[in-house]
Design a protein around this motif. Structure first.
Motif, PDB file in Angstrom:
ATOM      1  N   LYS A  72       0.831  -1.208   0.000  1.00  0.00           N
ATOM      2  CA  LYS A  72       0.000   0.000   0.000  1.00  0.00           C
ATOM      3  C   LYS A  72       0.861   1.252   0.000  1.00  0.00           C
ATOM      4  CE  LYS A  72      -3.272   3.035   1.138  1.00  0.00           C
ATOM      5  NZ  LYS A  72      -4.194   3.602   0.158  1.00  0.00           N
ATOM      6  N   THR A 131       4.101  -4.832 -10.011  1.00  0.00           N
ATOM      7  CA  THR A 131       2.722  -5.285  -9.776  1.00  0.00           C
ATOM      8  C   THR A 131       2.680  -6.292  -8.634  1.00  0.00           C
ATOM      9  OG1 THR A 131       2.173  -4.961 -12.106  1.00  0.00           O
ATOM     10  CG2 THR A 131       0.717  -6.386 -10.835  1.00  0.00           C
ATOM     11  N   HIS A 132       3.630  -7.206  -8.610  1.00  0.00           N
ATOM     12  CA  HIS A 132       3.683  -8.188  -7.527  1.00  0.00           C
ATOM     13  C   HIS A 132       4.000  -7.519  -6.190  1.00  0.00           C
ATOM     14  CE1 HIS A 132       3.448 -11.216 -10.636  1.00  0.00           C
ATOM     15  NE2 HIS A 132       3.490 -12.180  -9.739  1.00  0.00           N
ATOM     16  N   GLU A 186       3.243  -4.389  -5.317  1.00  0.00           N
ATOM     17  CA  GLU A 186       2.091  -3.599  -4.877  1.00  0.00           C
ATOM     18  C   GLU A 186       0.967  -4.493  -4.366  1.00  0.00           C
ATOM     19  OE1 GLU A 186       2.555   0.464  -7.549  1.00  0.00           O
ATOM     20  OE2 GLU A 186       0.829  -0.852  -7.896  1.00  0.00           O
ATOM     21  N   ASN A 187       0.848  -5.667  -4.909  1.00  0.00           N
ATOM     22  CA  ASN A 187      -0.200  -6.593  -4.471  1.00  0.00           C
ATOM     23  C   ASN A 187       0.286  -7.582  -3.414  1.00  0.00           C
ATOM     24  OD1 ASN A 187      -2.580  -5.922  -6.261  1.00  0.00           O
ATOM     25  ND2 ASN A 187      -1.022  -6.269  -7.821  1.00  0.00           N
TER      26      ASN A 187
END
Length: 355
Positions: A10, A38-39, A41-42
């Motif tokens: 986050k 992307t990985h 952030e998630n």
């Protein structure tokens, strides 16, 4: 590979939004792949210490910022953004990031000292004129001119921040977080503009952003602001029915608004017939803008700022450490901004908690 379990996806999203960077732009700057970002952030995987440093440098944050607990989420729908459909996604998300980081700053300060509790009712179903009158009564203001709005709002628990210059294009907005009202103003406003924006956002907070950005919501907030700055009873007692342009200008200085605002208020209250309103407006000509006489509009200054700074410094608290949790740069002390006469924050009070 060493993992960093404290890493918060986050926080990475928050910093990227604040910097108005796309995944592709961050990938280019950090020399990491969009797949990895992307990985991250998630939270599907954690960055290595080397990757964490790259991200921190690319986003101009500290590694500690990315590892700190995330601030409480603020939804864009709960913010009174002007014409939100016309704002790009990057601008909207940057405004959200500023609001979340500012709220986190307030939470940090409140762990060390008491701040005024929110004293702002919510009347979403009330007529704007009556809501303004009732709020003045609730705050024991009577029908006299309000004076500077910033210290008044701060004394009733409203947290006021200046937007960082690179977010000025979002415009003023307000929101509530866990019951605490926040107002954000562009950094370039002069005293009169700041008053108008503060009164407008006060209307948004009182009347509620049930339909933020909707024309009816904006119109209601404008009506509220006019009635709050120039209460009906006070205007009627001013005996301005046949006032000269000079008297109207003096009244504008008293209320802290433009001469044209006084003229329109008289017309709205049916104290001026249509023909007289048009004639006086033509007479005023170029004088309908903000008054330029010295002292005509009070400078909007924070009264809370110097107290907060003095308290933290007197107790030798690590002011700069708040940047690791709430700010994007570590060289800014945590305080509310003070609006100067030209609208620029003063040097001693220009802290922007969101970098």
């Amino acid at each position: 590979m060493t993992v960093i379990p404290e890493f918060t996806g986050k926080r990475l999203v928050l910093a990227r939004h604040r910097r108005r960077m796309t995944l592709a732009a961050l990938a280019r700057t950090s020399k990491l792949t969009t797949h990895s970002l992307t990985h991250f952030e998630n939270r599907l995987k954690y960055p290595s210490p080397q990757s964490l440093d790259r991200l921190a440098r690319a986003l101009d944050v500290t590694p500690e910022f990315l590892q700190a607990p995330p601030p409480q989420t603020i939804l864009p729908e709960a913010m009174s953004l002007r014409s939100p459909t016309r704002l790009t996604a990057r601008k909207r998300y940057s405004a959200v990031a500023v609001a979340e980081l500012s709220a986190a700053c307030v939470a940090w300060i409140e762990t060390y000292l008491w701040l005024p509790c929110p004293n702002l009712p919510s009347w979403p179903q009330m007529d704007p004129e009556h809501a303004a009158e009732d709020l003045r009564a609730h705050w024991h203001m009577g029908d006299a001119p309000s004076g500077p709005l910033t210290p008044l709002l701060e004394s009733h628990g409203i947290r006021i921040f200046a937007l960082p210059p690179d977010c000025d294009d979002v415009g003023a907005f307000s929101t509530r977080q866990s019951g605490t009202p926040f107002v954000f103003l562009p950094s370039h406003l002069d005293g009169q503009q700041a008053r108008q924006h503060l009164a407008y956002e006060l209307g948004q907070l009182v009347l509620g952003p049930s339909r933020p950005g909707h024309r009816d919501s904006r119109t209601a907030a404008l009506q509220f602001a006019t009635a709050f700055l120039m209460p009906r009873t006070g205007v009627m007692a001013s005996m301005l029915r046949a006032a000269t342009p000079e008297r109207l200008a003096a009244a504008a200085n008293t209320w802290g608004v433009s001469t044209s605002a006084v003229l329109h208020r008289l017309h709205d209250l049916e104290l001026l017939p249509e023909w007289s309103h048009r004639t006086t407006a033509q007479e005023l000509g170029g004088r309908t803008g903000p008054s330029s006489s010295p002292g005509s509009t009070s400078v909007e200054c924070s009264h809370m700022l110097p107290k907060v700074v003095a308290y933290l410094r007197a107790r030798r608290l690590p002011i700069e450490s708040v940047a690791e949790l709430t700010a994007l740069r570590t060289d800014d002390p945590p305080c509310w901004p003070t609006m100067s006469g030209t609208g620029a924050p003063t040097t001693a009070a220009s802290w922007d908690p969101s970098g």
